[in-house]
Scaffold this motif. Structure first.
Motif, PDB file in Angstrom:
ATOM      1  N   THR A 131       0.842  -1.206   0.000  1.00  0.00           N
ATOM      2  CA  THR A 131       0.000   0.000   0.000  1.00  0.00           C
ATOM      3  C   THR A 131       0.872   1.250   0.000  1.00  0.00           C
ATOM      4  O   THR A 131       0.613   2.201  -0.753  1.00  0.00           O
ATOM      5  CB  THR A 131      -0.939  -0.005   1.220  1.00  0.00           C
ATOM      6  N   LEU A 137      -2.933   5.516  -0.489  1.00  0.00           N
ATOM      7  CA  LEU A 137      -4.113   4.682  -0.724  1.00  0.00           C
ATOM      8  C   LEU A 137      -4.863   4.410   0.571  1.00  0.00           C
ATOM      9  O   LEU A 137      -4.269   4.298   1.643  1.00  0.00           O
ATOM     10  CB  LEU A 137      -3.695   3.363  -1.370  1.00  0.00           C
ATOM     11  N   THR A 138      -6.167   4.270   0.447  1.00  0.00           N
ATOM     12  CA  THR A 138      -7.010   3.886   1.575  1.00  0.00           C
ATOM     13  C   THR A 138      -7.115   2.364   1.624  1.00  0.00           C
ATOM     14  O   THR A 138      -6.739   1.672   0.684  1.00  0.00           O
ATOM     15  CB  THR A 138      -8.412   4.486   1.423  1.00  0.00           C
ATOM     16  N   THR A 188     -10.937  -0.047  -1.844  1.00  0.00           N
ATOM     17  CA  THR A 188     -10.481   0.198  -3.210  1.00  0.00           C
ATOM     18  C   THR A 188     -10.949   1.545  -3.756  1.00  0.00           C
ATOM     19  O   THR A 188     -10.204   2.238  -4.438  1.00  0.00           O
ATOM     20  CB  THR A 188     -10.973  -0.937  -4.138  1.00  0.00           C
ATOM     21  N   HIS A 232     -11.124   4.910  -3.615  1.00  0.00           N
ATOM     22  CA  HIS A 232     -10.526   6.049  -2.914  1.00  0.00           C
ATOM     23  C   HIS A 232     -11.495   7.234  -2.907  1.00  0.00           C
ATOM     24  O   HIS A 232     -12.139   7.532  -3.923  1.00  0.00           O
ATOM     25  CB  HIS A 232      -9.224   6.440  -3.614  1.00  0.00           C
ATOM     26  N   ILE A 240      -5.110   6.037  -9.704  1.00  0.00           N
ATOM     27  CA  ILE A 240      -5.385   5.730  -8.298  1.00  0.00           C
ATOM     28  C   ILE A 240      -6.152   4.415  -8.173  1.00  0.00           C
ATOM     29  O   ILE A 240      -5.827   3.571  -7.333  1.00  0.00           O
ATOM     30  CB  ILE A 240      -6.161   6.891  -7.643  1.00  0.00           C
ATOM     31  N   SER A 246      -4.844   0.927  -6.391  1.00  0.00           N
ATOM     32  CA  SER A 246      -5.617   0.304  -5.316  1.00  0.00           C
ATOM     33  C   SER A 246      -5.902  -1.160  -5.616  1.00  0.00           C
ATOM     34  O   SER A 246      -5.808  -2.024  -4.744  1.00  0.00           O
ATOM     35  CB  SER A 246      -6.938   1.050  -5.104  1.00  0.00           C
ATOM     36  N   ARG A 247      -6.229  -1.435  -6.871  1.00  0.00           N
ATOM     37  CA  ARG A 247      -6.610  -2.797  -7.251  1.00  0.00           C
ATOM     38  C   ARG A 247      -5.419  -3.756  -7.311  1.00  0.00           C
ATOM     39  O   ARG A 247      -5.601  -4.968  -7.208  1.00  0.00           O
ATOM     40  CB  ARG A 247      -7.285  -2.776  -8.620  1.00  0.00           C
ATOM     41  N   ARG A 280      -2.798  -4.006  -5.321  1.00  0.00           N
ATOM     42  CA  ARG A 280      -2.114  -4.336  -4.067  1.00  0.00           C
ATOM     43  C   ARG A 280      -2.082  -5.844  -3.822  1.00  0.00           C
ATOM     44  O   ARG A 280      -3.084  -6.527  -3.957  1.00  0.00           O
ATOM     45  CB  ARG A 280      -2.802  -3.642  -2.889  1.00  0.00           C
ATOM     46  N   HIS A 311     -13.389   3.557 -12.240  1.00  0.00           N
ATOM     47  CA  HIS A 311     -12.853   4.814 -11.701  1.00  0.00           C
ATOM     48  C   HIS A 311     -13.701   6.027 -12.073  1.00  0.00           C
ATOM     49  O   HIS A 311     -13.414   7.143 -11.627  1.00  0.00           O
ATOM     50  CB  HIS A 311     -11.399   5.020 -12.143  1.00  0.00           C
TER      51      HIS A 311
END
Length: 527
Positions: free
Chosen positions: A180, A221-222, A225, A227, A242, A246-247, A249, A332
């Protein structure tokens, strides 16, 4: 380890707050080893009693046992989840199989199980109050569920499985955090982040500076997924970057790829479930939860799935019909065009609410104010008390009659050493038997702006703060005799109830009018 270790003696601070100002990482493992040994001695003292098991000679000393381990563990795991430096992560990796082995040594202890089973079989003959009766029932159920009735060969294999699973789980969490952090998205120009608020840009610039990337912008990143910034960024390529980060990770084929780890966890969980007499891991987990069976869970989800899917299709059609919407429509794009539909259809712009949600005002005049109105609580910040990180704040809480209730710690901001998401945990739980008062912690992951800039929250972040404080209230208000029931120790599928109740007050007029004021003008939200 010497007896003057701050981990081995009760803290001299109010409410027993750990001496984080004196604790060093190398003290943790020796403290755990001593706490394990003390706990085993305490259990041995129970099982060596020759007389028939009674509540007083079995349950009471069992509830008193493990106090040192409980104190050391809560102190450490508070840090390992919120400030997991490389050194703390190495300690946690070493600790995971040791903690698992110790827990199994207690839960699978045959002599202890015999005594508790005897009490359980004779509950109707014993003069117990409701809490005592439930305590005996829960210990019996939990030990049985853990495998205490298995033969020695099966227990040996079970212990091996649990230790390996503990190690794998720790590895999974460590690699997720590392990947992350590594996937934080770097932007060269503020124009790529058009649509973000001034506060969000300030936080992105500060995150870049912290990484030695002066003049750039970093979007961390949060845990989830989708964000939050995807709702605001006008640049579609920035949104895509972004979302893609996220995807990806844990599945990039690098040192932090979690796929093999996850597959082994699934395989070992299935073996453990079969060893314990269950067909699947899901059956094992739900057996001691409110739902009771996977079939009950699936039945509820199936009732929700069809209308949820239909609703999602209607939403997608509305989003794709929005002027300027791309074709094909991608994941997105969803949040960004949801905000456009919300603005045109309902005249609501959630991003524009941020100036009215300044974090300090939300905390003091919103979260704390609601608790004062509802429960008569008073909050006093204790800047004199040490914490595990400079960003953490401590508040002492008193009841309406002036009596002391406990401590509340708030760790608001994100950092690379903190795991994702938001949560509440207890550093100490109330228990009449042990004479403890509660100490609770709320962790969020709000981006921290540059020094001197205000922290302006989104509506989602305001909701999260109220939600997590609902968990904190649960931990603060729980009043029990026995530590087994302390804090938020309720069924997992019930524990979200108090937190969701506390969300009710976010838009309650008497509360909203008090905290939703423009951070520059003081103008109320509805003006």
């Amino acid at each position: 380890m010497t007896s003057d270790s701050p981990l081995l003696a009760p803290s001299d601070l109010p409410y027993g707050l750990p001496r984080y100002d004196r604790i060093t990482p190398e003290q943790y493992l020796p403290a755990f080893e001593q706490a394990f040994a003390e706990h085993r001695r305490e259990i041995g003292n129970i099982t060596r009693v020759r007389s028939m098991a009674t509540f007083e000679n079995t349950m009471v000393p069992l509830e008193r046992s493990g106090a040192l381990l409980d104190r050391v563990a809560r102190t450490f795991y508070t840090v390992s989840s919120a400030d997991a430096t490389d050194e703390i992560q190495r300690i946690e990796e070493q600790l995971a199989p040791l903690m698992s082995a110790h827990e199994d040594a207690i839960r699978l202890d045959g002599a202890l199980y015999v005594r508790i089973a005897h009490l359980h079989e004779n509950l109707d003959r014993l003069d117990l109050d409701d809490e005592q009766r439930y305590l005996a029932q829960r210990h019996y159920t939990e030990m049985t569920h853990a495998g205490a009735a298995l033969d020695e060969a099966a227990k040996t294999r079970l212990t091996e499985l649990n230790q390996r699973l503990a190690t794998l789980t720790t590895t999974f969490e460590k690699q997720l955090l590392a990947d992350t952090n590594d996937l934080a998205v770097v932007f060269d120009d503020a124009a790529e982040l058009d649509g973000l608020s001034e506060g969000a840009l300030s936080a992105a610039a500060q995150a870049a500076t912290d990484r030695g990337l002066e003049g750039k912008y970093v979007i961390t990143l949060t845990l989830f997924t989708g964000h939050p910034y995807l709702a605001n960024l006008t640049n579609r390529d920035s949104r895509r970057k972004i979302m893609d980060a996220s995807r990806s990770r844990g599945s990039r084929g690098n040192a932090d790829d979690n796929r093999a780890t996850l597959l082994e966890i699934v395989r070992l969980r299935a073996e453990r479930a079969r060893l314990l007499g269950f067909s699947t891991h899901a059956e094992y987990i739900t057996d001691d939860q409110t739902a009771r069976t996977p079939e009950a869970v699936e039945a509820m989800l199936r009732r929700l799935a069809s209308p949820a899917a239909a609703n999602a299709r209607r939403e997608q059609e509305a989003l794709q019909a929005t002027p300027g919407a791309p074709d094909p429509f991608a994941a997105h794009d969803w949040a960004f065009y949801t905000e456009k539909v919300r603005a045109t259809t309902y005249d609501i712009d959630t991003a524009a609410l941020r100036p009215w949600f300044e974090a300090e005002r939300v905390l003091q005049d919103g979260v704390f104010h609601a608790a004062s109105l509802l429960y008569g609580l008073r909050f006093t910040e204790r800047r004199d008390l040490p914490t595990y990180h400079p960003d953490v704040r401590v508040f002492e809480i008193h009841n309406e009659d002036g009596s002391a209730l406990g401590l509340y710690l708030l760790d608001l901001y994100t950092r690379d050493t903190k795991r994702g998401g938001a949560w509440m945990n207890s550093i100490a739980v109330q228990s009449e038997l042990r004479g403890h008062a509660p100490i609770v912690v709320n962790n969020l992951n709000v981006p921290k702006p540059a020094a001197g800039k205000p922290t302006l929250l989104s509506l989602d972040e305001v909701t999260t703060l109220f939600h997590e404080f609902g968990h904190a209230l649960h931990g603060l208000f729980a009043t029990v005799t026995y530590p087994h029931f302390g804090g938020t120790a309720v069924f997992r599928d019930f524990v979200e109830f108090p937190s969701q109740v506390n969300e009710m007050w976010i838009l309650w007029a008497e509360v909203l009018d008090n905290y939703a004021r423009h951070f520059e003008t003081g103008e109320p939200l509805d003006a």
